[in-house]
Every structure is written in structure tokens, then in C-alpha cells.
Design an enzyme around this catalytic site. Structure first.
Site, PDB file in Angstrom:
ATOM      1  CG  ASP A   1      -2.343   0.205   0.928  1.00  0.00           C
ATOM      2  OD1 ASP A   1      -2.492   1.508   0.619  1.00  0.00           O
ATOM      3  OD2 ASP A   1      -3.093  -0.552   1.257  1.00  0.00           O
TER       4      ASP A   1
ATOM      5  CG  ASP B   1      -4.422   5.475   1.245  1.00  0.00           C
ATOM      6  OD1 ASP B   1      -5.378   4.540   1.407  1.00  0.00           O
ATOM      7  OD2 ASP B   1      -4.348   6.496   1.823  1.00  0.00           O
TER       8      ASP B   1
ATOM      9  CD  GLU C   1      -9.101   4.430  -1.255  1.00  0.00           C
ATOM     10  OE1 GLU C   1      -9.939   4.148  -0.477  1.00  0.00           O
ATOM     11  OE2 GLU C   1      -8.040   5.058  -0.663  1.00  0.00           O
TER      12      GLU C   1
ATOM     13  CG  HIS D   1      -8.926  -1.854   4.406  1.00  0.00           C
ATOM     14  ND1 HIS D   1      -8.758  -1.793   3.182  1.00  0.00           N
ATOM     15  CD2 HIS D   1      -8.505  -0.725   4.672  1.00  0.00           C
ATOM     16  CE1 HIS D   1      -8.292  -0.521   2.738  1.00  0.00           C
ATOM     17  NE2 HIS D   1      -7.819   0.136   3.972  1.00  0.00           N
ATOM     18  CG  ASP D   2     -11.404   1.682   3.761  1.00  0.00           C
ATOM     19  OD1 ASP D   2     -10.928   1.533   5.024  1.00  0.00           O
ATOM     20  OD2 ASP D   2     -10.668   1.962   2.786  1.00  0.00           O
TER      21      ASP D   2
END
Ligand code: GLC
Ligand code: CA
Length: 543
Positions: free
Chosen positions: A100, A202, A255, A321-322
Site C-alpha cells: 500500500d 491510497d 484508490e 478493509h473499508d
């Protein structure tokens, strides 16, 4: 349209949230050694790429998305040597790793930020420090943080405010500063040279703040028109691609919040290999994500088809994970748990693009609500709770609302077996294990040939073996909104996918002649099938 064949086109990505995957030393926190011990499991599943959520040194205010040193491994997770071992052990099993890249912001404990408090240091300009309005008593502008509240925090010692688009401990870097861009290149090179295959970048479409003017007043994210998808952002990504990524056989996925096709395609032009869009996972949300609306399958279908038609290579995902777990959202946890889970697996794996599955999705893990504030670890959920309380919302209602966005839902420890704490740790887990682990766990899945795990395994294998399912064109078939049907074609080959998105029996409008490759209900003939059962799905070789 032809695609230059690359590893990430043919392989499935599996996201690991290291804190919750496997704890090897009993301190209650997942770690790199734990991940290494599960590589054979991942090999069995058949995935080809691991996306590792952040493992860098971090105070874990936002669970690693607040990096204090990009060149060190977070001490609870292990050491640099262990990380190198993970890379090489994965490689032995033909699994590549992407990390990430969290560079919109650093932790406030990063040494750059600490040094930046000296206004004469070169690091002062690494961040976005400004004097406030009204004689420095009010924030410099009206921007809001993603986690609610003002995006500015006053620092007494510096007597200025700093910008944080997430938590107060996640400080936005200043991408107008060339040195910051050079630092980012250095980080990327460091890890690529260690054998990393690439990065999930990210919140990468907001790194460049064109101006710091007041934003148009909105209920959510005031200020965003000044930093989302800006021209300067594209230029930086082109530079990273040209100077770093293009030198390696690499994969990048950005993202990108709030992108439309036009912008998404712009990011794919000499910038990133893929982007994560959020339209489909926001299908059951109002523009303020805290408020849920009813999920409508026809809407989901419309959004997915639009992306399939307008973007040549998508990312296909339902969980990360969100996000909340997908079965309770898009399936029927109570009455058709396994059937709906399998249908969602087909949707994720058979659309065109790179499929991403999130740890636990392959065994059908579910959400965990909480009625105890102290249990909540997600900084976003806590911040929103506090805001709601400030607005005089009673505790119970506030908690109920927060449960619908609490990211802990997807972050509960991986459920390996029936033993204490689901085999995740021998100690006290950092986040409560979902009590359903007695039923839902890897061990049970591996014992049952009809399990979700083996269904994912099958789909991954098919996708690897059949070119039409990876590289093939996508063509929408028209059906009622409760069904999804499309073909994937490659040369002479045509495969048809039909899925019932609902928990009701539906008329089957298509009569599909051909060999049934996969069917959730074990059907062998779709040529004259009048109805589809709830969540029925099939893959048929139609020519
Ligand atoms: C991304 C991450 C999320 C994090 C945020 C700030 O959205 O996925 O977990 O909170 O960025 O880094
Ligand atoms: Ca540990």
C-alpha cells in the site's frame, strides 16, 4: 481492442489486512510470520497476487494508514528481514506482492512532520501549514475532513494550522513541493528493488491541492473540488510512471474516490494500470455515507455494466478493509447464505477486469455489530460517533448509525478454525473475533467440497485456464434488472454468465444452449430452463 497481456490481467488479487490475518507470536496482533505461515493456504486458493495493507512503521492511529517511516516495518508486524522472507516465500509459490502506498499524508509522528514544525527547516514546506482566518483564530478555510469535522488543526508551537484530510494524526503532504515527489519516488524504488510487484495507491486522486480557497458548502466533504482529480495530480502520476514504474514489470492500482468514467480513463492513460471506483459499493448509501438506503439490484447492475462498457480494464471487488462485508449487503445472510455468497463470487470473478478478494470473503465472513463504544477501534467510526453526540444524538442511536459505517466490521480477525479465538491468536485479539467463528471458518470450508472456499478456488482456476474469462470482451445481455447476464468472448469462444441477484425465483428469459461449466445449484441444462432459483448463477459455454 487488444490488451498487452500482463500478469495482473490473468491473476486474482487477495487483500491481506495484516493486523487481523494471523498472529504468530501470541500478542493478539497479526504479523508477517503469521502471513508466511498461510502462504500455502493462499496457494491452494489459487490467487497470484497479495495486496498487503500497510506494514510500515506507524503509530496505528488509522491502523497503518498513518506512516511514520516508509523504510521500516511496524514493530508489531516484524522486521525488514521477515518482510524480505515473505517476498521470497511468496515468490516460491508464484505469488507476487503489492504494498500500500500511503503518500497523501504521513503520520504526525513522521520525522518530516516533526521537523516541519521549525518554520526555517526545509521540511516546513513538506506539509500544508497556513495561518488561520480571523486573526489566526479560525481554520484557514472551510474544508472538511473525510472523517468529519474541520480538515485543519491548530498547532500552538508553530502558531499555524496544518491540513489533514483524514484524522488529525494523518498530515497531508504538499505535492507542490518537488522534493516531496522525489521522496515518493525513492520510497517506490526502495520497495520495488526488494522484489515488490507494485502498489495499491491510497487515496491517490486527491494528493494535489490546486488551491486552498473555500469550497462550495456541502453536507459532506466541503472543499473537495479543489483537490479531487486535479490536473496537477495527473501530471504527478505521469511523472511517477515515467521515472519509476515503467522501469519495472509492475502493477499499480489507484484508490480513486468519486471518479467518473472520464476521470477514471484519464488516470489509466500513462498513469495507473487500474483504479478502484466506488459507485457500485455506494449503491446502498446516500451522498453522506452514514445514511443507508435500500439496496436495489437493478441499480447495482446498471453501475457495473456502465463501468464495464466505458473502462477497458476494471477492478472487480465487493469487499475491502473499508467496506462492510458483502453477503449481508448484496446477498441474503439468513436464508440463502451460501447461494448468495457464491453468486457474488461469480459476479466478482467473471466480469472483465482484475478481481480483488478480501481476506475472509472466500469463507463468507460476516459483519459484527457492537453495542459497546469501547470496542470500536476504527478512528473514523469514533470520530463520527463523537460528532453525532455533539449534535445531541442520543448514545444508542449514534451507535446504531455508526455500526453501519464502522470499518471494524470487515477487520475482525480471520477465522481459521474452531479453537479459541478462531485460531487467529493464542493471546487476546486486538479486535474481538466474530462469535460466528464456530461455523464460519477455514477448517470447515476445507472439509466440505461444496464450500464457498472451493467455489472461489474453482472460479479462480477457470479464469486462469479460459482466456475468454480473463481477456475476453464483455457484452451485456438484456434481461430484467433483477438478473445480470453477459457474455465473455475471445476469438470463436463465447461464455455466458447468468445470475439471479435476488432471493426470489425469477423467470429465465434466456435459453442457453451449451455445456454448463459451473452452476450454483448443480444444474446441467440451461437450454430450456423456465426459472432461476434464488441467487442461482451459471456459467455456460455457449459457443
Ligand atoms: C484509504 C484507506 C483507508 C484510510 C484512508 C486514509 O481510504 O483505504 O483505510 O483510512 O485511505 O489513509
Ligand atoms: Ca503478533
Amino acid at each position: 481492442m487488444s490488451i498487452k497481456e500482463k500478469y495482473f490481467h490473468e491473476n486474482v488479487v487477495y487483500q491481506i489486512y495484516p493486523r487481523s490475518y494471523k498472529d504468530a507470536n501470541g500478542d493478539g496482533v497479526g504479523d508477517i510470520k503469521g502471513i508466511i505461515s498461510k502462504l500455502d493456504y493462499l496457494k491452494l486458493l489459487g490467487i497470484g497476487i497479495i495486496w498487503l495493507s500497510p506494514v510500515y512503521e506507524s503509530p496505528h492511529d488509522d491502523m497503518g494508514y498513518d506512516v511514520s517511516n516508509y523504510y521500516k516495518i511496524h514493530k508489531e508486524y516484524g522486521t525488514l528481514e521477515e518482510m524480505e522472507l515473505l517476498i521470497s516465500e511468496a515468490k516460491k509459490r508464484d505469488i507476487r506482492i503489492i504494498m500500500d502506498l500511503v503518500v497523501n499524508h504521513t503520520s504526525d509522528e513522521h520525522e518530516w512532520f516533526i521537523k516541519s514544525k521549525d518554520v526555517n527547516s526545509k521540511y516546513h514546506d513538506y506539509y500544508i501549514w497556513r495561518k488561520g482566518r480571523k486573526n489566526n483564530t479560525r481554520p484557514p478555510n472551510n474544508w472538511q475532513s473525510n472523517f468529519s469535522g474541520s480538515a485543519w488543526k491548530y498547532d500552538k508551537d508553530v502558531d499555524k494550522w496544518y491540513l489533514h484530510l483524514f484524522s488529525e494524526k494523518q498530515v497531508d503532504l504538499n505535492f507542490h513541493n518537488k522534493e516531496v515527489i522525489e521522496e515518493v519516488k525513492k520510497i517506490i524504488k526502495f520497495w520495488m528493488d526488494k522484489g515488490i510487484y507494485g502498489f495499491r495507491c491510497d487515496v491517490i486522486n486527491q494528493i494535489y491541492k490546486t488551491s486552498l480557497d473555500n469550497g462550495r458548502q456541502r453536507i459532506f466533504l466541503t472543499g473537495r473540488e479543489h483537490y479531487l482529480n486535479q490536473e496537477g495530480n495527473h501530471l504527478i502520476l505521469k511523472e511517477l510512471q515515467r521515472d519509476v514504474f515503467s522501469k519495472y514489470d509492475s502493477m499499480t492500482v489507484g484508490e480513486t474516490f468519486r471518479v467518473d468514467f472520464k476521470n477514471a480513463n484519464k488516470f489509466l492513460d500513462d498513469e495507473l494500470d487500474m483504479v478502484f471506483q466506488f459507485d457500485h459499493v455506494n449503491v446502498d448509501r446516500f451522498s453522506v455515507p452514514l445514511f443507508k438506503k435500500k439496496y436495489r439490484p437493478r441499480k447495482l447492475k446498471k453501475i457495473l455494466f456502465n463501468w464495464q462498457k466505458n473502462v477497458s480494464w476494471n477492478t472487480n471487488y465487493l469487499e475491502n478493509h473499508d467496506q462492510l462485508r458483502s453477503i449481508p449487503r448484496f446477498g441474503d445472510e439468513k436464508n440463502y447464505y451460501l447461494e448468495s455468497a457464491k453468486m457474488l463470487a461469480m459476479l466478482t470473478l467473471l466480469l472483465k477486469g482484475t478481481p480483488f478478494i478480501y481476506q475472509g470473503q472466500e469463507i463468507g465472513m460476516l459483519n459484527i455489530g457492537t453495542d459497546n463504544l469501547e470496542d470500536i477501534k476504527d478512528v473514523a467510526a469514533v470520530t463520527v460517533y463523537n460528532l453525532l453526540r455533539k449534535l445531541l444524538i442520543p448514545h444508542r442511536l449514534a451507535l446504531k448509525l455508526v455500526n453501519t459505517i464502522n470499518r471494524d466490521n470487515a477487520r475482525t480477525p480471520m477465522q481459521w478454525d474452531k479453537t479459541h479465538n478462531a485460531g487467529f491468536t493464542s493471546g487476546d485479539p486486538w479486535l474481538k473475533v466474530n462469535p460466528n467463528y464456530q461455523n464460519i471458518n477455514v477448517e470447515n470450508n476445507l472439509k466440505d467440497p461444496n464450500s464457498l472456499f472451493y467455489f472461489y478456488q474453482k472460479l479462480i482456476k477457470l479464469r486462469k485456464e479460459i482466456k475468454a474469462l480473463s481477456y475476453g470482451n464483455f457484452n451485456a445481455l438484456s434481461t430484467s434488472g433483477n438478473l445480470i447476464a453477459f457474455t465473455r468472448t475471445f476469438g470463436e469462444d463465447e461464455y455466458t454468465v447468468i445470475l439471479n441477484l435476488t432471493n426470489k425465483k425469477r423467470k429465465n428469459p434466456l435459453f442457453l444452449r451449451g455445456e454448463v461449466i459451473l452452476s450454483i445449484y448443480g444444474e446441467t441444462n440451461y437450454e430450456d430452463k423456465k426459472h432461476l432459483a434464488p441467487y442461482e448463477g451459471a456459467l455456460i459455454k455457449t459457443s
